[in-house]
Design a protein around this motif. Structure first.
Motif, PDB file in Angstrom:
ATOM      1  N   GLY A   1      -0.765 -21.878   5.232  1.00 55.35           N
ATOM      2  CA  GLY A   1      -1.451 -20.617   4.990  1.00 55.35           C
ATOM      3  C   GLY A   1      -1.773 -20.351   3.784  1.00 55.35           C
ATOM      4  N   ASN A   2      -2.038 -18.879   3.539  1.00 57.06           N
ATOM      5  CA  ASN A   2      -2.272 -18.370   2.250  1.00 57.06           C
ATOM      6  C   ASN A   2      -0.575 -18.309   1.630  1.00 57.06           C
ATOM      7  OD1 ASN A   2      -1.900 -15.513   0.901  1.00 57.06           O
ATOM      8  ND2 ASN A   2      -4.122 -16.215   0.476  1.00 57.06           N
ATOM      9  N   LEU A   3      -0.790 -18.715   0.462  1.00 63.77           N
ATOM     10  CA  LEU A   3       0.625 -18.777  -0.567  1.00 63.77           C
ATOM     11  C   LEU A   3       1.209 -17.628  -0.340  1.00 63.77           C
ATOM     12  CD1 LEU A   3       2.716 -20.657  -1.751  1.00 63.77           C
ATOM     13  CD2 LEU A   3       1.381 -19.799  -3.949  1.00 63.77           C
ATOM     14  N   ALA A   4       0.459 -16.445  -0.819  1.00 63.42           N
ATOM     15  CA  ALA A   4       1.148 -15.276  -0.919  1.00 63.42           C
ATOM     16  C   ALA A   4       1.801 -14.763   0.531  1.00 63.42           C
ATOM     17  CB  ALA A   4       0.203 -14.172  -1.553  1.00 63.42           C
ATOM     18  N   LYS A   5       0.665 -14.989   1.512  1.00 68.33           N
ATOM     19  CA  LYS A   5       1.356 -14.506   2.919  1.00 68.33           C
ATOM     20  C   LYS A   5       2.127 -15.223   3.439  1.00 68.33           C
ATOM     21  CE  LYS A   5      -3.174 -12.560   3.913  1.00 68.33           C
ATOM     22  NZ  LYS A   5      -4.437 -12.534   4.730  1.00 68.33           N
ATOM     23  N   GLU A   6       2.437 -16.366   3.259  1.00 68.04           N
ATOM     24  CA  GLU A   6       3.407 -17.212   3.700  1.00 68.04           C
ATOM     25  C   GLU A   6       4.617 -16.768   2.947  1.00 68.04           C
ATOM     26  OE1 GLU A   6       3.705 -19.473   5.981  1.00 68.04           O
ATOM     27  OE2 GLU A   6       1.558 -20.273   6.198  1.00 68.04           O
ATOM     28  N   ILE A   7       4.744 -16.769   1.620  1.00 71.02           N
ATOM     29  CA  ILE A   7       5.969 -16.464   0.726  1.00 71.02           C
ATOM     30  C   ILE A   7       6.544 -14.984   1.402  1.00 71.02           C
ATOM     31  CG2 ILE A   7       6.731 -15.800  -1.295  1.00 71.02           C
ATOM     32  CD1 ILE A   7       6.436 -18.771  -0.778  1.00 71.02           C
ATOM     33  N   ALA A   8       5.570 -14.041   1.526  1.00 71.76           N
ATOM     34  CA  ALA A   8       6.009 -12.686   1.843  1.00 71.76           C
ATOM     35  C   ALA A   8       6.712 -12.809   3.356  1.00 71.76           C
ATOM     36  CB  ALA A   8       4.641 -11.717   1.944  1.00 71.76           C
ATOM     37  N   LYS A   9       6.158 -13.715   4.247  1.00 71.69           N
ATOM     38  CA  LYS A   9       6.602 -13.726   5.477  1.00 71.69           C
ATOM     39  C   LYS A   9       8.226 -14.388   5.404  1.00 71.69           C
ATOM     40  CE  LYS A   9       5.100 -17.346   8.288  1.00 71.69           C
ATOM     41  NZ  LYS A   9       4.241 -17.949   9.032  1.00 71.69           N
ATOM     42  N   LEU A  10       8.218 -15.279   4.599  1.00 70.26           N
ATOM     43  CA  LEU A  10       9.525 -15.838   4.592  1.00 70.26           C
ATOM     44  C   LEU A  10      10.686 -14.951   3.656  1.00 70.26           C
ATOM     45  CD1 LEU A  10       8.496 -19.423   3.174  1.00 70.26           C
ATOM     46  CD2 LEU A  10       9.730 -18.958   5.406  1.00 70.26           C
ATOM     47  N   LYS A  11      10.203 -14.165   3.038  1.00 68.65           N
ATOM     48  CA  LYS A  11      10.805 -13.393   2.171  1.00 68.65           C
ATOM     49  C   LYS A  11      11.534 -12.230   3.228  1.00 68.65           C
ATOM     50  CE  LYS A  11      10.027 -13.753  -2.779  1.00 68.65           C
ATOM     51  NZ  LYS A  11       9.541 -12.866  -3.895  1.00 68.65           N
ATOM     52  N   ASN A  12      10.510 -11.754   3.986  1.00 68.12           N
ATOM     53  CA  ASN A  12      10.804 -10.654   4.961  1.00 68.12           C
ATOM     54  C   ASN A  12      11.721 -10.963   6.054  1.00 68.12           C
ATOM     55  OD1 ASN A  12       9.672  -8.498   3.768  1.00 68.12           O
ATOM     56  ND2 ASN A  12       7.660  -9.058   4.226  1.00 68.12           N
ATOM     57  N   GLN A  13      11.953 -12.166   6.473  1.00 74.29           N
ATOM     58  CA  GLN A  13      12.757 -12.807   7.652  1.00 74.29           C
ATOM     59  C   GLN A  13      14.281 -12.331   7.175  1.00 74.29           C
ATOM     60  OE1 GLN A  13      12.006 -16.952   7.962  1.00 74.29           O
ATOM     61  NE2 GLN A  13       9.895 -16.516   8.894  1.00 74.29           N
ATOM     62  N   ASP A  14      15.106 -12.238   8.025  1.00 73.53           N
ATOM     63  CA  ASP A  14      16.653 -12.055   8.019  1.00 73.53           C
ATOM     64  C   ASP A  14      17.076 -13.322   7.371  1.00 73.53           C
ATOM     65  OD1 ASP A  14      16.431  -9.574   8.651  1.00 73.53           O
ATOM     66  OD2 ASP A  14      16.937 -10.076  10.875  1.00 73.53           O
ATOM     67  N   GLY A  15      18.279 -13.382   6.484  1.00 76.24           N
ATOM     68  CA  GLY A  15      18.844 -14.540   6.153  1.00 76.24           C
ATOM     69  C   GLY A  15      19.174 -14.403   4.681  1.00 76.24           C
ATOM     70  N   LYS A  16      19.820 -15.617   4.280  1.00 79.17           N
ATOM     71  CA  LYS A  16      20.181 -15.702   2.744  1.00 79.17           C
ATOM     72  C   LYS A  16      19.096 -15.804   2.150  1.00 79.17           C
ATOM     73  CE  LYS A  16      24.593 -18.000   3.760  1.00 79.17           C
ATOM     74  NZ  LYS A  16      25.215 -19.240   3.687  1.00 79.17           N
ATOM     75  N   ASP A  17      19.165 -16.026   0.734  1.00 81.92           N
ATOM     76  CA  ASP A  17      18.011 -16.226  -0.155  1.00 81.92           C
ATOM     77  C   ASP A  17      17.122 -17.690   0.049  1.00 81.92           C
ATOM     78  OD1 ASP A  17      18.265 -13.940  -1.343  1.00 81.92           O
ATOM     79  OD2 ASP A  17      19.759 -14.804  -3.001  1.00 81.92           O
ATOM     80  N   ILE A  18      16.258 -17.612  -0.530  1.00 80.94           N
ATOM     81  CA  ILE A  18      15.364 -19.143  -0.493  1.00 80.94           C
ATOM     82  C   ILE A  18      15.601 -19.724  -1.762  1.00 80.94           C
ATOM     83  CG2 ILE A  18      13.075 -19.777   0.019  1.00 80.94           C
ATOM     84  CD1 ILE A  18      12.550 -16.829   1.210  1.00 80.94           C
ATOM     85  N   LEU A  19      15.414 -20.997  -1.690  1.00 79.92           N
ATOM     86  CA  LEU A  19      15.567 -21.989  -2.902  1.00 79.92           C
ATOM     87  C   LEU A  19      14.331 -22.733  -3.055  1.00 79.92           C
ATOM     88  CD1 LEU A  19      17.403 -22.663  -5.483  1.00 79.92           C
ATOM     89  CD2 LEU A  19      18.651 -24.237  -3.918  1.00 79.92           C
ATOM     90  N   VAL A  20      13.724 -22.844  -4.164  1.00 80.05           N
ATOM     91  CA  VAL A  20      12.697 -23.961  -4.443  1.00 80.05           C
ATOM     92  C   VAL A  20      12.875 -24.935  -5.513  1.00 80.05           C
ATOM     93  CG1 VAL A  20      11.427 -22.222  -6.078  1.00 80.05           C
ATOM     94  CG2 VAL A  20      10.070 -24.056  -4.533  1.00 80.05           C
ATOM     95  N   TYR A  21      12.771 -25.880  -5.394  1.00 76.80           N
ATOM     96  CA  TYR A  21      13.001 -27.074  -6.369  1.00 76.80           C
ATOM     97  C   TYR A  21      11.655 -27.542  -7.018  1.00 76.80           C
ATOM     98  CZ  TYR A  21      17.792 -27.767  -4.726  1.00 76.80           C
ATOM     99  OH  TYR A  21      19.146 -27.658  -4.517  1.00 76.80           O
ATOM    100  N   GLY A  22      10.539 -27.528  -6.215  1.00 79.88           N
ATOM    101  CA  GLY A  22       9.463 -28.097  -6.732  1.00 79.88           C
ATOM    102  C   GLY A  22       8.509 -28.663  -5.910  1.00 79.88           C
ATOM    103  N   GLY A  23       7.426 -29.437  -6.162  1.00 72.29           N
ATOM    104  CA  GLY A  23       7.061 -29.993  -7.493  1.00 72.29           C
ATOM    105  C   GLY A  23       6.242 -29.137  -8.394  1.00 72.29           C
ATOM    106  N   ALA A  24       5.579 -29.589  -9.342  1.00 73.83           N
ATOM    107  CA  ALA A  24       5.318 -28.679 -10.605  1.00 73.83           C
ATOM    108  C   ALA A  24       4.161 -27.816  -9.992  1.00 73.83           C
ATOM    109  CB  ALA A  24       5.020 -29.596 -11.742  1.00 73.83           C
ATOM    110  N   GLY A  25       3.146 -28.807  -9.464  1.00 76.80           N
ATOM    111  CA  GLY A  25       1.858 -27.928  -9.045  1.00 76.80           C
ATOM    112  C   GLY A  25       2.072 -26.396  -8.189  1.00 76.80           C
ATOM    113  N   PHE A  26       3.132 -26.801  -6.971  1.00 74.36           N
ATOM    114  CA  PHE A  26       3.631 -25.797  -6.155  1.00 74.36           C
ATOM    115  C   PHE A  26       4.307 -24.619  -7.024  1.00 74.36           C
ATOM    116  CE2 PHE A  26       7.079 -24.461  -3.117  1.00 74.36           C
ATOM    117  CZ  PHE A  26       6.237 -23.630  -2.328  1.00 74.36           C
ATOM    118  N   VAL A  27       5.228 -25.046  -7.926  1.00 73.88           N
ATOM    119  CA  VAL A  27       5.973 -24.220  -8.729  1.00 73.88           C
ATOM    120  C   VAL A  27       5.216 -23.245  -9.599  1.00 73.88           C
ATOM    121  CG1 VAL A  27       7.826 -23.941 -10.226  1.00 73.88           C
ATOM    122  CG2 VAL A  27       8.270 -25.266  -8.407  1.00 73.88           C
ATOM    123  N   SER A  28       4.151 -23.846 -10.080  1.00 74.65           N
ATOM    124  CA  SER A  28       3.061 -23.057 -11.209  1.00 74.65           C
ATOM    125  C   SER A  28       2.445 -22.219 -10.360  1.00 74.65           C
ATOM    126  CB  SER A  28       1.848 -24.223 -11.629  1.00 74.65           C
ATOM    127  OG  SER A  28       2.687 -24.936 -12.616  1.00 74.65           O
TER     128      SER A  28
END
Length: 188
Positions: free
Chosen positions: A103-130
């Motif tokens: 789905g929409n990147l901002a909505k997907e990230i917000a949904k993940l951040k609002n879940q219970d749990g530990k932090d979230i780690l991202v490794y890449g790739g370059a386009g996604f991280v950008s």
């Protein structure tokens, strides 16, 4: 709210990979203190985010580790941690402990951040991280600055269309020449 942390290898001149994704410039020295940090970072997270292109190499790499490898403990962490693959093209996940976000990147990230749990780690790739950086989604940056300038390749800050202020948390040099610079996004 969970934080989204970026861990990424970067050259002094700001590249995260060569023009074709090469990582032959990344310092692979056996620096025990640096390896300890690399091994500990996933422990503060219970979710790993990957772009599709990176996932295609990352997931099989760790699932194929031999049990007698000295880095098998880290490889097992990478296999066992739940991974979310961000994609527009895949219809079903692959590998162990994976799911898709389409789905929409901002909505997907917000949904993940609002879940219970530990932090979230991202490794890449370059386009996604950008895209994550441009959207202001990264809360903490762990930039593994390698002592090399590669002059051309893939960058992660070029999509920014406005300034994002950062606050320095730490800057730690390691014997192998890598300096890990840790910043947090300054939301003020």
């Amino acid at each position: 709210m969970r934080k989204l942390k970026l861990q990424i290898q970067i050259s002094v001149d700001g590249y995260v990979a060569g023009p074709n994704g090469e990582e032959d410039w990344v310092v692979r020295a056996s620096d025990e203190k640096l390896w300890q940090l690399i091994n500990e970072l996933p422990d503060s997270s219970d979710t790993l985010l990957l772009g599709r292109k990176m996932a295609e190499a990352f997931i099989p790499h760790f699932e194929e580790f031999e049990s007698d490898s000295p880095k098998i403990t880290f490889a097992q962490k990478m296999v066992n941690i739940p991974k979310v693959i961000f994609t527009r093209t895949l219809d079903k996940p692959f590998g162990k402990n994976t799911s898709l976000a389409k789905g929409n990147l901002a909505k997907e990230i917000a949904k993940l951040k609002n879940q219970d749990g530990k932090d979230i780690l991202v490794y890449g790739g370059a386009g996604f991280v950008s895209s994550l950086i441009a959207g202001g989604h990264i809360d903490e940056f762990f930039l593994f600055v390698n002592p090399v300038m590669i002059n051309k390749g893939m960058r992660i800050f070029d999509l920014l269309d406005k300034r994002q202020k950062l606050s320095l948390i730490s800057a730690t040099p390691y014997e192998c020449g890598v300096t890990v610079i840790r910043y947090k996004l300054n939301n003020e």
